[in-house]
Design an enzyme around this catalytic site. Structure first.
Site, PDB file in Angstrom:
ATOM      1  NE  ARG A  23     -74.659  67.903  60.921  1.00 21.93           N
ATOM      2  CZ  ARG A  23     -75.015  68.560  59.819  1.00 21.93           C
ATOM      3  NH1 ARG A  23     -74.579  68.168  58.646  1.00 21.93           N
ATOM      4  NH2 ARG A  23     -75.795  69.603  59.897  1.00 21.93           N
ATOM      5  CE1 TYR A  24     -70.216  63.420  60.424  1.00 19.34           C
ATOM      6  CE2 TYR A  24     -69.662  65.510  59.390  1.00 19.34           C
ATOM      7  CZ  TYR A  24     -70.314  64.290  59.347  1.00 19.34           C
ATOM      8  OH  TYR A  24     -71.056  63.951  58.258  1.00 19.34           O
ATOM      9  NE  ARG A  69     -65.264  65.240  59.340  1.00 19.04           N
ATOM     10  CZ  ARG A  69     -65.649  64.120  59.947  1.00 19.04           C
ATOM     11  NH1 ARG A  69     -65.284  63.870  61.177  1.00 19.04           N
ATOM     12  NH2 ARG A  69     -66.419  63.266  59.326  1.00 19.04           N
ATOM     13  CB  CYS A 111     -70.627  80.634  43.712  1.00 18.02           C
ATOM     14  SG  CYS A 111     -71.124  79.982  45.314  1.00 18.02           S
ATOM     15  CB  CYS A 168     -74.783  74.901  41.268  1.00 20.32           C
ATOM     16  SG  CYS A 168     -73.004  75.146  41.199  1.00 20.32           S
ATOM     17  CB  CYS A 227     -76.545  75.431  45.360  1.00 20.05           C
ATOM     18  SG  CYS A 227     -75.560  75.784  46.824  1.00 20.05           S
ATOM     19  NE  ARG A 266     -73.410  74.928  53.085  1.00 22.02           N
ATOM     20  CZ  ARG A 266     -72.188  74.489  52.779  1.00 22.02           C
ATOM     21  NH1 ARG A 266     -71.416  75.153  51.932  1.00 22.02           N
ATOM     22  NH2 ARG A 266     -71.730  73.404  53.350  1.00 22.02           N
ATOM     23  CG  ASP A 322     -77.928  67.407  50.301  1.00 21.13           C
ATOM     24  OD1 ASP A 322     -77.754  66.238  50.682  1.00 21.13           O
ATOM     25  OD2 ASP A 322     -77.032  68.274  50.290  1.00 21.13           O
ATOM     26  CG  ASP A 326     -74.774  65.390  54.176  1.00 23.06           C
ATOM     27  OD1 ASP A 326     -74.886  65.043  55.369  1.00 23.06           O
ATOM     28  OD2 ASP A 326     -73.963  66.256  53.794  1.00 23.06           O
ATOM     29  CE  LYS A 362     -70.079  65.382  53.620  1.00 22.60           C
ATOM     30  NZ  LYS A 362     -70.109  66.351  54.748  1.00 22.60           N
TER      31      LYS A 362
HETATM   32  C1  LIG Z   1     -69.234  67.277  54.899  1.00 20.72           C
HETATM   33  C2  LIG Z   1     -69.073  67.916  56.175  1.00 20.72           C
HETATM   34  C3  LIG Z   1     -67.845  67.855  56.849  1.00 20.72           C
HETATM   35  C4  LIG Z   1     -66.662  67.121  56.289  1.00 20.72           C
HETATM   36  O1  LIG Z   1     -66.947  65.758  56.163  1.00 20.72           O
HETATM   37  P1  LIG Z   1     -65.850  64.733  55.664  1.00 20.72           P
HETATM   38  O2  LIG Z   1     -66.573  63.444  55.602  1.00 20.72           O
HETATM   39  O3  LIG Z   1     -64.769  64.751  56.671  1.00 20.72           O
HETATM   40  O4  LIG Z   1     -65.368  65.201  54.340  1.00 20.72           O
HETATM   41  C5  LIG Z   1     -67.758  68.478  58.069  1.00 20.72           C
HETATM   42  N1  LIG Z   1     -68.806  69.131  58.613  1.00 20.72           N
HETATM   43  C6  LIG Z   1     -70.010  69.180  57.997  1.00 20.72           C
HETATM   44  C7  LIG Z   1     -71.130  69.886  58.657  1.00 20.72           C
HETATM   45  C8  LIG Z   1     -70.178  68.585  56.746  1.00 20.72           C
HETATM   46  O5  LIG Z   1     -71.357  68.652  56.129  1.00 20.72           O
HETATM   47  S1  SF4 Z   2     -72.861  74.195  44.723  1.00 20.64           S
HETATM   48 FE1  SF4 Z   2     -73.596  76.067  45.740  1.00 20.64          FE
HETATM   49  S2  SF4 Z   2     -71.893  76.769  46.986  1.00 20.64           S
HETATM   50 FE2  SF4 Z   2     -71.071  75.321  45.488  1.00 20.64          FE
HETATM   51  S3  SF4 Z   2     -70.437  76.613  43.763  1.00 20.64           S
HETATM   52 FE3  SF4 Z   2     -72.493  75.904  43.330  1.00 20.64          FE
HETATM   53  S4  SF4 Z   2     -73.788  77.553  44.092  1.00 20.64           S
HETATM   54 FE4  SF4 Z   2     -71.788  77.829  45.029  1.00 20.64          FE
END
Ligand SMILES: *Cc1c(COP(=O)(O)O)cnc(C)c1O
Ligand code: SF4
Length: 568
Positions: free
Chosen positions: A90-91, A94, A103, A107, A110, A112, A271, A308, A315
């Site tokens: 996305r960025y 990175r 996991c 959670c 979560c 995801r 989120d 986010d 973010k």
């Molecule tokens: C959070 C995230 C990152 C890392 O973000 P930082 O602000 O550098 O910690 C990188 N890629 C994605 C898709 C993210 O959601």
């Molecule tokens: S937040 Fe989601 S990915 Fe992170 S430990 Fe909990 S269940 Fe696993």
């Protein structure tokens, strides 16, 4: 089988087992876990004191999860911004690489939820290799965040394999691992794992603690093992209704984490994930919590409060209102010399001790301080590391290592200052378990431009130092023009470098520092906030709805799948 693997096998994974341990409606649980799996380690279950307490809420399924009509399946568009499965780019510099979908605990909140724990969505080696190939082919990727699920649910050999492959790629400067096991199954942090991580360091380990009750002897030990291995450990929390939506709890958590030598990094607004609406807090309440827990007076890193953006905007930080009265002063003790020992004796409430001398002198006072205040955080602002790195000796580091938690704030202002000697000094401190952060000053004509600042920040995080604050030179130009310039510098970092490498901008000298930041809020009203991301795209985050009544459901639930995104 390792001890942790055996413990993991004993975890609760169905409604029968859960009903034996907790007072739950088996039918309701069954319905929820048909959709979203359950896993609770016996360790984490043991932290529950009563039904519906903050620990319970995070791990025990709730019927509300399957009745949520507001949430989105993939609120952050991680799958959409995904050039190969399991990798989100996305960025510019990175990527996020998912290496496991398991996991130690699922959670309930979560993001995801759509993926974790589903055996049909497991991540196999060939998929992961495609992700690594992608990184190899994209030279602009400097920073790889390993996530999941939880990367530490993989076996040691697999973890080592991934790290080895990534370290072979020259343009990858920074590797981060997001893990929750120090919180949910701390036994997973073994000496063997630490040995592996150490070999591929400096690494950033992002942990995830949400409540001070998660800080137990076991979890503190796990965190300590990571820090003692020279790794930089940061915490990301999410504000959750009924769990930690109070400034008292968040303050206690933040100080508790720092006592465990963990740097507070992000506090997230929850989120818009489907199945988690009952956890969401209102933005105005979140901002109030954040405004009450600033701790920059103490010279310690303060977390960034982040939304986010739904729809993949990334973010976006919000800066809470500043109130000088509530800035962590009450917990701070400034130690100027031996004559302060008496004064310190009479202070009950001290969490942080700022020692007003450089490391080589401070180390002489520290044993006396430690005797009085067993677990307070000791902070040393140091010029020694940048100006006289040769004075950071093994003996000095050894002496410090006996009195943790100790944070050292260095004052690097230009990448050129990070000579080999200085880097060696930093690494010695880190290998002795000292947390190293950097507070830098912006000087006109020297480092007041984005290219120079970015280079400095990159070099700092590359050696495991967290940029904490940035401020301007108190002499010279008008405050107004310097402020504008610093804002520009911070903006130029956002989105284009690891969030880790973006410091807070503060104005003022010791004693009355004010935190300011670029404004990304376009508009805010009763039920939503409109934000601009680093690339000037506009996103909307709706507040949770209080008491939905059936007649208004359609009206109220008009958050479109994929949320409104318009180019500005
Ligand atoms: C959070 C995230 C990152 C890392 O973000 P930082 O602000 O550098 O910690 C990188 N890629 C994605 C898709 C993210 O959601
Ligand atoms: S937040 Fe989601 S990915 Fe992170 S430990 Fe909990 S269940 Fe696993």
């Amino acid at each position: 089988m390792n001890n942790w693997e055996e413990l993991n096998k004993e975890s609760i994974t169905n409604s029968e087992q859960l009903a034996k341990e907790c007072d739950v409606d088996k039918q309701e649980i069954r319905e929820v876990i048909r959709k979203y799996p359950i896993c609770i380690s016996k360790y984490y279950l043991g932290l529950i004191k009563e039904k519906d307490d903050p620990i319970w809420k995070q791990c025990v399924p709730d019927g509300k999860e399957v009745n949520d009509i507001y949430g989105l399946i993939d609120p952050l568009h991680e799958d959409e911004d995904s050039p190969v499965p399991g990798l989100t780019h996305r960025y510019p510099d990175r990527v996020l690489l998912l290496v496991s979908n398991r996991c130690a605990m699922y959670c309930r909140f979560c993001t995801r939820k759509r993926k974790v724990g589903d055996p049909f969505k497991a991540i196999f080696k060939d998929q992961m290799m495609k992700g690594i190939d992608y990184i190899r082919e994209h030279k602009e990727v400097r920073d790889v965040v390993l996530s999941g699920g939880d990367p530490f649910m993989l076996k040691d050999e697999r973890i080592e394999f991934i790290l080895r492959e990534l370290r072979k790629i020259e343009h990858v400067e920074l590797i981060r691992i997001g893990t929750k096991v120090p919180c949910t199954l701390p036994h997973r942090i073994t000496p063997e794992l630490c040995e592996i991580l150490k070999r591929y360091g400096p690494l950033f380990i992002n942990v995830h603690f949400n409540h001070p009750r998660e800080l137990t002897d076991e979890s503190r030990k796990a965190l300590g093992m990571l820090v003692d291995s020279g790794l930089t450990v940061c915490n990301q929390s999410v504000l959750l209704k009924g769990v930690n939506n109070s400034s008292e709890i968040m303050k206690e958590l933040t100080y508790g984490m720092m006592k465990a030598r963990v740097i507070p990094y992000y506090v997230y607004q929850a989120d818009l994930t489907r199945g988690t609406d009952h956890f969401r807090t209102k933005i105005k309440d979140s901002l109030e919590i954040m405004s009450n827990m600033r701790m920059f007076e103490t010279g310690l890193p303060t977390p960034h409060y982040i939304i986010d953006a739904p729809g993949g905007g990334g973010k976006i930080p919000l800066v809470p209102d500043f109130d000088a009265e509530k800035s962590g002063k009450e917990k701070l003790f400034v130690f100027r010399g031996p004559s302060d020992v008496e004064r310190l004796k009479n202070r009950e409430d001290v969490d942080v001790i700022l020692v007003k001398s450089d490391i080589d002198t401070a180390v002489e006072h520290i044993p006396a301080i430690r005797e009085l205040k067993k677990d307070s955080i000791i902070v040393i602002n140091s010029r020694l590391v940048s100006k006289n790195p040769e004075k950071v000796t093994p003996e000095l580091c050894e002496a410090l290592s006996k009195h943790h938690p100790i944070f050292v704030n260095t004052d690097f202002s230009h990448a050129n200052e990070l000579t080999d000697e200085c880097q060696k000094a930093v690494s010695m401190l880190k290998n002795s378990g000292v947390v190293v952060c950097n507070n830098n000053t912006v000087y006109k004509g020297e480092n007041d431009n984005p290219v120079v600042i970015r280079e400095l920040m990159h070099k700092l995080v590359k050696i495991g130092v967290k940029p904490s604050y940035l401020t301007f030179d108190p002499t010279g130009n008008s405050v107004k023009s310097k402020t504008r310039n610093c804002m520009k510098l911070i903006k130029s970092l956002r989105g284009f470098t690891s969030g880790l490498a973006v410091p807070h901008f503060t104005i003022g000298t010791n004693g009355d520092r004010v935190l300011v930041g670029p404004n990304y809020v376009i508009d805010q009203d009763e039920d939503k906030i409109i934000l601009q991301n680093y690339a000037s795209k506009i996103y909307e985050y709706p507040d949770p709805i209080d008491e939905p009544c059936n007649a208004n459901f359609a009206e109220a639930a008009k958050i479109p799948e994929g949320a409104a995104v318009t180019e500005k």
